[in-house]
Design a protein around this motif. Structure first.
Motif, PDB file in Angstrom:
ATOM      1  N   TYR A 252       0.836  -1.206   0.000  1.00 16.63           N
ATOM      2  CA  TYR A 252       0.000   0.000   0.000  1.00 16.63           C
ATOM      3  C   TYR A 252       0.869   1.254   0.000  1.00 16.63           C
ATOM      4  O   TYR A 252       0.625   2.194  -0.774  1.00 16.63           O
ATOM      5  N   THR A 253       1.890   1.273   0.853  1.00 14.50           N
ATOM      6  CA  THR A 253       2.774   2.434   0.950  1.00 14.50           C
ATOM      7  C   THR A 253       3.490   2.686  -0.370  1.00 14.50           C
ATOM      8  O   THR A 253       3.590   3.824  -0.831  1.00 14.50           O
ATOM      9  N   ASP A 254       3.978   1.613  -0.985  1.00 18.45           N
ATOM     10  CA  ASP A 254       4.661   1.748  -2.272  1.00 18.45           C
ATOM     11  C   ASP A 254       3.728   2.329  -3.327  1.00 18.45           C
ATOM     12  O   ASP A 254       4.131   3.176  -4.131  1.00 18.45           O
ATOM     13  N   TRP A 255       2.482   1.863  -3.330  1.00 16.19           N
ATOM     14  CA  TRP A 255       1.515   2.367  -4.304  1.00 16.19           C
ATOM     15  C   TRP A 255       1.220   3.849  -4.056  1.00 16.19           C
ATOM     16  O   TRP A 255       1.174   4.648  -4.987  1.00 16.19           O
ATOM     17  N   LYS A 256       1.049   4.232  -2.796  1.00 18.67           N
ATOM     18  CA  LYS A 256       0.741   5.624  -2.460  1.00 18.67           C
ATOM     19  C   LYS A 256       1.903   6.566  -2.776  1.00 18.67           C
ATOM     20  O   LYS A 256       1.684   7.729  -3.129  1.00 18.67           O
ATOM     21  N   ASN A 257       3.140   6.063  -2.627  1.00 18.67           N
ATOM     22  CA  ASN A 257       4.310   6.932  -2.743  1.00 18.67           C
ATOM     23  C   ASN A 257       4.897   7.013  -4.143  1.00 18.67           C
ATOM     24  O   ASN A 257       5.828   7.786  -4.370  1.00 18.67           O
ATOM     25  N   THR A 258       4.379   6.221  -5.073  1.00 24.61           N
ATOM     26  CA  THR A 258       4.888   6.276  -6.439  1.00 24.61           C
ATOM     27  C   THR A 258       3.948   7.125  -7.289  1.00 24.61           C
ATOM     28  O   THR A 258       2.804   7.374  -6.926  1.00 24.61           O
ATOM     29  N   THR A 259       4.467   7.578  -8.404  1.00 27.06           N
ATOM     30  CA  THR A 259       3.614   8.314  -9.335  1.00 27.06           C
ATOM     31  C   THR A 259       2.426   7.427  -9.668  1.00 27.06           C
ATOM     32  O   THR A 259       2.609   6.260 -10.017  1.00 27.06           O
ATOM     33  N   PRO A 260       1.209   7.966  -9.524  1.00 25.13           N
ATOM     34  CA  PRO A 260       0.018   7.091  -9.667  1.00 25.13           C
ATOM     35  C   PRO A 260      -0.205   6.601 -11.092  1.00 25.13           C
ATOM     36  O   PRO A 260      -1.096   7.044 -11.792  1.00 25.13           O
ATOM     37  N   THR A 261       0.666   5.674 -11.491  1.00 25.09           N
ATOM     38  CA  THR A 261       0.496   5.063 -12.814  1.00 25.09           C
ATOM     39  C   THR A 261      -0.480   3.898 -12.748  1.00 25.09           C
ATOM     40  O   THR A 261      -0.998   3.460 -13.760  1.00 25.09           O
ATOM     41  N   LYS A 262      -0.720   3.410 -11.527  1.00 26.60           N
ATOM     42  CA  LYS A 262      -1.623   2.280 -11.341  1.00 26.60           C
ATOM     43  C   LYS A 262      -2.901   2.768 -10.670  1.00 26.60           C
ATOM     44  O   LYS A 262      -2.853   3.448  -9.647  1.00 26.60           O
ATOM     45  N   SER A 263      -4.043   2.419 -11.229  1.00 28.47           N
ATOM     46  CA  SER A 263      -5.322   2.843 -10.660  1.00 28.47           C
ATOM     47  C   SER A 263      -5.580   2.131  -9.333  1.00 28.47           C
ATOM     48  O   SER A 263      -4.953   1.107  -9.036  1.00 28.47           O
ATOM     49  N   PHE A 264      -6.506   2.684  -8.554  1.00 30.88           N
ATOM     50  CA  PHE A 264      -6.873   2.043  -7.292  1.00 30.88           C
ATOM     51  C   PHE A 264      -7.428   0.645  -7.553  1.00 30.88           C
ATOM     52  O   PHE A 264      -7.149  -0.285  -6.803  1.00 30.88           O
ATOM     53  N   GLU A 265      -8.188   0.492  -8.620  1.00 29.44           N
ATOM     54  CA  GLU A 265      -8.771  -0.820  -8.943  1.00 29.44           C
ATOM     55  C   GLU A 265      -7.675  -1.849  -9.214  1.00 29.44           C
ATOM     56  O   GLU A 265      -7.759  -2.985  -8.756  1.00 29.44           O
ATOM     57  N   ASP A 266      -6.625  -1.439  -9.949  1.00 26.09           N
ATOM     58  CA  ASP A 266      -5.524  -2.365 -10.222  1.00 26.09           C
ATOM     59  C   ASP A 266      -4.732  -2.662  -8.958  1.00 26.09           C
ATOM     60  O   ASP A 266      -4.306  -3.798  -8.726  1.00 26.09           O
ATOM     61  N   PHE A 267      -4.547  -1.631  -8.131  1.00 24.71           N
ATOM     62  CA  PHE A 267      -3.859  -1.850  -6.864  1.00 24.71           C
ATOM     63  C   PHE A 267      -4.648  -2.832  -5.994  1.00 24.71           C
ATOM     64  O   PHE A 267      -4.064  -3.730  -5.376  1.00 24.71           O
ATOM     65  N   GLU A 268      -5.958  -2.663  -5.936  1.00 28.21           N
ATOM     66  CA  GLU A 268      -6.815  -3.561  -5.156  1.00 28.21           C
ATOM     67  C   GLU A 268      -6.652  -5.011  -5.615  1.00 28.21           C
ATOM     68  O   GLU A 268      -6.588  -5.918  -4.795  1.00 28.21           O
TER      69      GLU A 268
END
Length: 198
Positions: A156-172
């Motif tokens: 989660y932290t990695d996703w939040k701290n990187t340029t949002p190239t990945k959507s929340f749906e893909d992260f989920e």
């Protein structure tokens, strides 16, 4: 008396499931957000919790440790739409079940109890759930855990701290794939370590 005993309403795990099912039958979910998105997540999460309930079994090392603990009250702050809760709460409930009565699990809803939630913020700012707080028989806090296992929190932290190239749906999808592959092992490791520290 600990702060959770001031909660508006509390549930056992089975009561929480029944409450979530009843609300869904009425086209609602727990909490203040009644959007279609949250209703979708609540329905999906019920399926996840039922699946965990049928397939998950406590490891032997944790089961043995549970036979040596002092009586404890475990309180979880959560909501039915929370995906991390759907993956972790059934495991916590199975731990209660395996404790032979040494653990009593109660659940309080986050949005109904902001005063309680604000005592257990993640990083002092975020109302992330689920949060598990354990108390001894005298009401003294033993430990706090949540909102997710450390490896999942790092995702989660990695996703939040990187340029949002990945959507929340893909992260989920990535997060729930991690949970499926991990099979509750990291949560069991972390709870086992917390119990051994006491």
């Amino acid at each position: 008396m600990n702060i959770f005993e001031s909660a508006a309403t509390t549930f056992s795990y089975n009561e929480f499931i029944q409450h979530a099912e009843k609300l869904l039958a009425e086209g609602k979910t727990t909490g203040t957000n009644q959007s279609e998105e949250y209703l979708f997540y609540a329905k999906l999460n019920l399926q996840r919790m039922h699946r965990w309930g049928k397939t998950f079994h406590i490891r032997q090392d944790l089961s043995e440790q549970l036979q040596h603990i002092q009586p404890q009250d475990w309180w979880v702050i959560t909501e039915a739409w929370c995906g991390d809760s759907a993956q972790n709460l059934p495991v916590i409930a199975k731990i209660e079940e395996a404790s032979s009565g040494r653990i009593r699990l109660r659940i309080a809803l986050r949005d109904d109890n902001p005063g309680i939630m604000d005592q257990y913020l993640t990083n002092g700012t975020s109302r992330s759930i689920p949060v598990l707080v354990a108390f001894d028989k005298d009401g003294k806090e033993i430990f706090k855990w949540g909102p997710r296992p450390e490896a999942a929190q790092q995702l989660y932290t990695d996703w939040k701290n990187t340029t949002p190239t990945k959507s929340f749906e893909d992260f989920e999808k990535d997060m729930h794939t991690w949970y499926t592959q991990n099979k509750g092992n990291d949560l069991q490791d972390e709870i086992l370590a917390l119990l051994k520290d006491r």
